[in-house]
Design a protein around this motif. Sequence first.
Motif, mmCIF file in Angstrom:
data_model
loop_
_atom_site.group_PDB
_atom_site.id
_atom_site.type_symbol
_atom_site.label_atom_id
_atom_site.label_comp_id
_atom_site.label_asym_id
_atom_site.label_seq_id
_atom_site.Cartn_x
_atom_site.Cartn_y
_atom_site.Cartn_z
ATOM 1 N N ALA A 46 0.830 -1.204 0.000
ATOM 2 C CA ALA A 46 0.000 0.000 0.000
ATOM 3 C C ALA A 46 0.863 1.253 0.000
ATOM 4 O O ALA A 46 0.533 2.250 -0.670
ATOM 5 C CB ALA A 46 -0.924 -0.009 1.212
ATOM 6 N N GLU A 47 1.975 1.214 0.734
ATOM 7 C CA GLU A 47 2.869 2.369 0.797
ATOM 8 C C GLU A 47 3.781 2.455 -0.426
ATOM 9 O O GLU A 47 4.095 3.549 -0.900
ATOM 10 C CB GLU A 47 3.707 2.301 2.065
ATOM 11 C CG GLU A 47 2.888 2.466 3.340
ATOM 12 C CD GLU A 47 3.755 2.517 4.589
ATOM 13 O OE1 GLU A 47 4.972 2.736 4.455
ATOM 14 O OE2 GLU A 47 3.216 2.336 5.692
ATOM 15 N N ALA A 48 4.200 1.289 -0.945
ATOM 16 C CA ALA A 48 5.113 1.271 -2.087
ATOM 17 C C ALA A 48 4.434 1.691 -3.380
ATOM 18 O O ALA A 48 5.098 2.163 -4.310
ATOM 19 C CB ALA A 48 5.721 -0.122 -2.242
ATOM 20 N N PHE A 49 3.112 1.528 -3.430
ATOM 21 C CA PHE A 49 2.351 1.883 -4.627
ATOM 22 C C PHE A 49 1.215 2.841 -4.234
ATOM 23 O O PHE A 49 0.035 2.486 -4.277
ATOM 24 C CB PHE A 49 1.794 0.623 -5.295
ATOM 25 C CG PHE A 49 2.854 -0.286 -5.852
ATOM 26 C CD1 PHE A 49 3.233 -0.209 -7.176
ATOM 27 C CD2 PHE A 49 3.483 -1.216 -5.022
ATOM 28 C CE1 PHE A 49 4.224 -1.045 -7.695
ATOM 29 C CE2 PHE A 49 4.467 -2.064 -5.530
ATOM 30 C CZ PHE A 49 4.848 -1.969 -6.866
ATOM 31 N N PRO A 50 1.557 4.051 -3.831
ATOM 32 C CA PRO A 50 0.546 4.985 -3.313
ATOM 33 C C PRO A 50 -0.526 5.342 -4.338
ATOM 34 O O PRO A 50 -1.636 5.728 -3.964
ATOM 35 C CB PRO A 50 1.366 6.209 -2.910
ATOM 36 C CG PRO A 50 2.624 6.120 -3.720
ATOM 37 C CD PRO A 50 2.902 4.656 -3.851
#
Length: 213
Positions: free
Chosen positions: A74-78
């Motif tokens: 979720a954080e790596a692909f905002p």
Amino acid sequence: MSELIFYTNPMSRGQIARWMLEELGAPYEQRIVQYGPEMKGPDYRAINPMGKVPAIVHDGKVITECAAICAYLAEAFPEAGLAPTAEERADYYRWMFFGAGPLEQAIINHAMKWESPEDKQAMLGYGSYELAVETLAGWLADRDYVCGDRFTAADVYVGAQVDWGQAFGTLPPHPVFAAYAERLRARPAYQRGKAIDNELIAKAKAEAEGASA
């Protein structure tokens, strides 16, 4: 372009990570790891020393454990919009880790019939199965998703627990859980992930039947 490799077996918790990957919509390379010598062998243990799936490798970094995979992706692909907003962050992390800790412990122990005496429940991270179940049901009673009205990566992890629990009876047939699972099953990414894994499972069964014929 970043490299994203997904190690899984369709008959595993890898289905949770698959759903998360499908929600992202980002390309990934799938590597099926067979149970037994392959999963416990040195090549795969170089990825995950526990010898279990799923695992992902993103730009050379290894992430294991389904809750961690969901939160990381979720954080790596905002751009996928699955990470929490500042306002959602408390609920997001609270229930993501509730699902990964107290809830999963309670479900597994209950399924294995490992019931703790009442005077020993304080030693457990969840107290009792009933308490863990009702705590989650209470939170979802007036919310569509973990963080309220919006679907996030927390719903992939917590939702997978509820979805599995409703399908296989590890959670009681609670109307709140049934309604939540129905919302999740309607998601296109959920359906894509299930279709991929179901096809892999069917292929593996056909190959096994052919080998034994």
